[in-house]
Design an enzyme around this catalytic site. Structure first.
Site, PDB file in Angstrom:
ATOM      1  CE  LYS A  48      -0.240  -0.281   5.024  1.00  0.00           C
ATOM      2  NZ  LYS A  48      -0.983  -0.854   6.152  1.00  0.00           N
ATOM      3  NE  ARG A  74      -6.864   0.144  11.106  1.00  0.00           N
ATOM      4  CZ  ARG A  74      -5.666  -0.047  10.549  1.00  0.00           C
ATOM      5  NH1 ARG A  74      -4.811   0.962  10.463  1.00  0.00           N
ATOM      6  NH2 ARG A  74      -5.313  -1.222  10.095  1.00  0.00           N
ATOM      7  CG  HIS A 123      -3.888  -4.589  11.755  1.00  0.00           C
ATOM      8  ND1 HIS A 123      -2.749  -5.143  11.219  1.00  0.00           N
ATOM      9  CD2 HIS A 123      -3.637  -3.263  11.882  1.00  0.00           C
ATOM     10  CE1 HIS A 123      -1.843  -4.190  11.039  1.00  0.00           C
ATOM     11  NE2 HIS A 123      -2.351  -3.040  11.442  1.00  0.00           N
ATOM     12  NE  ARG A 165      -2.801  -8.161   7.600  1.00  0.00           N
ATOM     13  CZ  ARG A 165      -3.374  -8.619   8.709  1.00  0.00           C
ATOM     14  NH1 ARG A 165      -3.983  -9.790   8.729  1.00  0.00           N
ATOM     15  NH2 ARG A 165      -3.353  -7.909   9.820  1.00  0.00           N
ATOM     16  CE1 TYR A 224      12.759  32.431   1.409  1.00  0.00           C
ATOM     17  CE2 TYR A 224      12.742  30.032   1.404  1.00  0.00           C
ATOM     18  CZ  TYR A 224      12.553  31.235   0.751  1.00  0.00           C
ATOM     19  OH  TYR A 224      12.133  31.238  -0.550  1.00  0.00           O
ATOM     20  CB  CYS A 262      14.141  26.391   0.511  1.00  0.00           C
ATOM     21  SG  CYS A 262      15.418  27.433   1.259  1.00  0.00           S
ATOM     22  CG  ASP A 291      11.796  24.190  -5.001  1.00  0.00           C
ATOM     23  OD1 ASP A 291      10.905  23.329  -5.048  1.00  0.00           O
ATOM     24  OD2 ASP A 291      11.575  25.415  -5.075  1.00  0.00           O
TER      25      ASP A 291
HETATM   26  C1  LIG Z   1      -0.199  -1.808   6.845  1.00  0.00           C
HETATM   27  C2  LIG Z   1      -0.762  -3.087   7.319  1.00  0.00           C
HETATM   28  C3  LIG Z   1       0.063  -4.210   7.504  1.00  0.00           C
HETATM   29  C4  LIG Z   1       1.579  -4.143   7.397  1.00  0.00           C
HETATM   30  O1  LIG Z   1       2.138  -3.603   8.563  1.00  0.00           O
HETATM   31  P1  LIG Z   1       3.728  -3.593   8.798  1.00  0.00           P
HETATM   32  O2  LIG Z   1       3.880  -3.121  10.188  1.00  0.00           O
HETATM   33  O3  LIG Z   1       4.293  -2.643   7.800  1.00  0.00           O
HETATM   34  O4  LIG Z   1       4.218  -4.983   8.577  1.00  0.00           O
HETATM   35  C5  LIG Z   1      -0.530  -5.418   7.816  1.00  0.00           C
HETATM   36  N1  LIG Z   1      -1.875  -5.516   7.960  1.00  0.00           N
HETATM   37  C6  LIG Z   1      -2.707  -4.456   7.810  1.00  0.00           C
HETATM   38  C7  LIG Z   1      -4.164  -4.628   8.004  1.00  0.00           C
HETATM   39  C8  LIG Z   1      -2.171  -3.204   7.503  1.00  0.00           C
HETATM   40  O5  LIG Z   1      -2.992  -2.158   7.392  1.00  0.00           O
END
Ligand SMILES: *Cc1c(COP(=O)(O)O)cnc(C)c1O
Length: 366
Positions: free
Chosen positions: A35, A132, A160, A211, A251, A298, A300
């Protein structure tokens, strides 16, 4: 003219990281989280470059999955985030797996499937304590009991972690395992829970698949032998001058020279995602040595004090990564900015091109 700054991604190192994690978690499968433009590494080139080491690609939004499919990625794709009404039809048509996180969304998708005469491949998201998204465990059981499997094919069920990086996973792991013993969910093939920290620190949470995002990109450094970052930010000196003592720099004149010194300009700024918080705090590597950023960054460009040392226009400057014996890590930049490596990686803008290299290993393969 090539852009004066670039992000270099070492695809060879990324592949070694994924292969290493794959061996660590086996027999669990490896979902690679790509992602947010593959955490800033570049969605399509990264996915295409590592496809053979990955069992599934996970993304946050439908358009990320569609971009991967259109680029020819053939491994299964899973959308973790919310999908809206119009996206549901497209995902069903394209056989992209996506997340159902409430019975309401389940009904919407079932209706869409009936209309199209085609089933959807879904993963059921359970909230085990992150608060969440996801169904509570009792809702999940009812949802699974009432699931119309003609239209909703349950490919997976997942949750998660909220605190895996603090190695605090026991309550959520226990809640998820408890749910998985229920006969209504027992037949769902792919059960997954662990992110990077979970996969690393809580082997019991690996289940059927992990994941992994951050760890695969090589962070935090040194957590697992053989895992190294594959992201560098580089530029070239665009200007050189000698500044007399007592001169205000950039700046707001937040830095004043205390003596005559050599100053160079680097053509990178917060417009590229190089944070202004690094003003008078960050450093860069030139000729393998570390030099301080002086004055405000800055949009750039920014300025670096060489003191009495030499370096001239066109020479390479490393803003993140290694040069000679020097290294500036993402963790260091994140600490200076008061944030986490994830946010630093995601924030570099499209203006900086990504270049892909396949460097020779700098450490022996583990
Ligand atoms: C982003 C995400 C992950 C990956 O998390 P990491 O800490 O980068 O390994 C896994 N599961 C879900 C649902 C996420 O949103």
């Amino acid at each position: 003219m090539p852009h004066p700054a670039w992000i270099e991604i070492d695809l060879g190192q990324l592949r070694r990281n994924l292969a290493r994690i794959g061996r660590l978690v086996a027999p669990a499968r490896l979902a690679f989280v790509v992602k947010a433009n593959a955490y800033g590494h570049g969605l399509v080139p990264v996915a295409k470059g590592v496809e053979e080491h990955v069992d599934l690609f996970a993304v946050a939004c439908a358009d990320e999955a569609i971009a991967l499919q259109e680029a020819g990625v053939r491994k299964p794709l899973l959308v973790l985030g919310a999908v809206d009404q119009e996206q549901i039809d497209t995902l069903i048509e394209r056989d992209i797996e996506f997340t159902i996180s409430s019975p309401f969304k389940g009904r919407l998708v079932t209706e869409a499937c009936r209309r199209k005469g085609k089933p959807a491949r879904i993963h059921i998201e359970v909230d085990t304590g992150m608060q969440r998204t996801g169904m509570r465990p009792d809702t999940t059981i009812r949802f699974c009991q009432e699931l119309d499997r003609r239209w909703l094919i349950p490919c997976g069920i997942y949750s998660h972690f909220a605190n895996a990086d603090q190695q605090d996973v026991q309550d959520q792991l226990a809640a998820f395992q408890q749910l998985l013993t229920h006969p209504a969910v027992a037949s769902i093939p792919l059960r997954h829970l662990a992110n990077s920290a979970g996969a690393l620190y809580a082997p019991a949470s690996r289940l059927d698949m992990v994941r992994v995002g951050l760890l695969a990109y090589g962070y935090p450094a040194g957590t697992l032998e053989g895992i190294l970052p594959c992201f560098s930010l580089k530029s070239r000196i665009s200007y050189f001058k000698v500044v007399e003592a007592g001169q205000g720099i950039s700046y707001g004149h937040t830095f004043v020279t205390d003596r005559r010194m050599r100053i160079v300009t680097i053509p990178v700024g917060y417009g590229d995602g190089y944070r202004r918080a690094l003003s008078n705090k960050g450093s860069v590597l030139i000729r393998g040595k570390r030099y301080p950023i002086v004055g405000a960054i800055c949009m750039d460009q920014f300025l670096v004090a060489l003191g009495d040392e030499e370096a001239y226009v066109g020479e390479e400057a490393v803003l993140i990564g290694r040069q000679g014996d020097g290294e500036i890590s993402i963790e260091e930049i994140a600490d200076l900015c008061g944030t986490i490596p994830y946010e630093i990686l995601c924030q570099f803008t499209e203006r900086i091109p990504r270049r892909y290299v396949d460097a020779v290993p700098t450490a022996p393969m583990v």
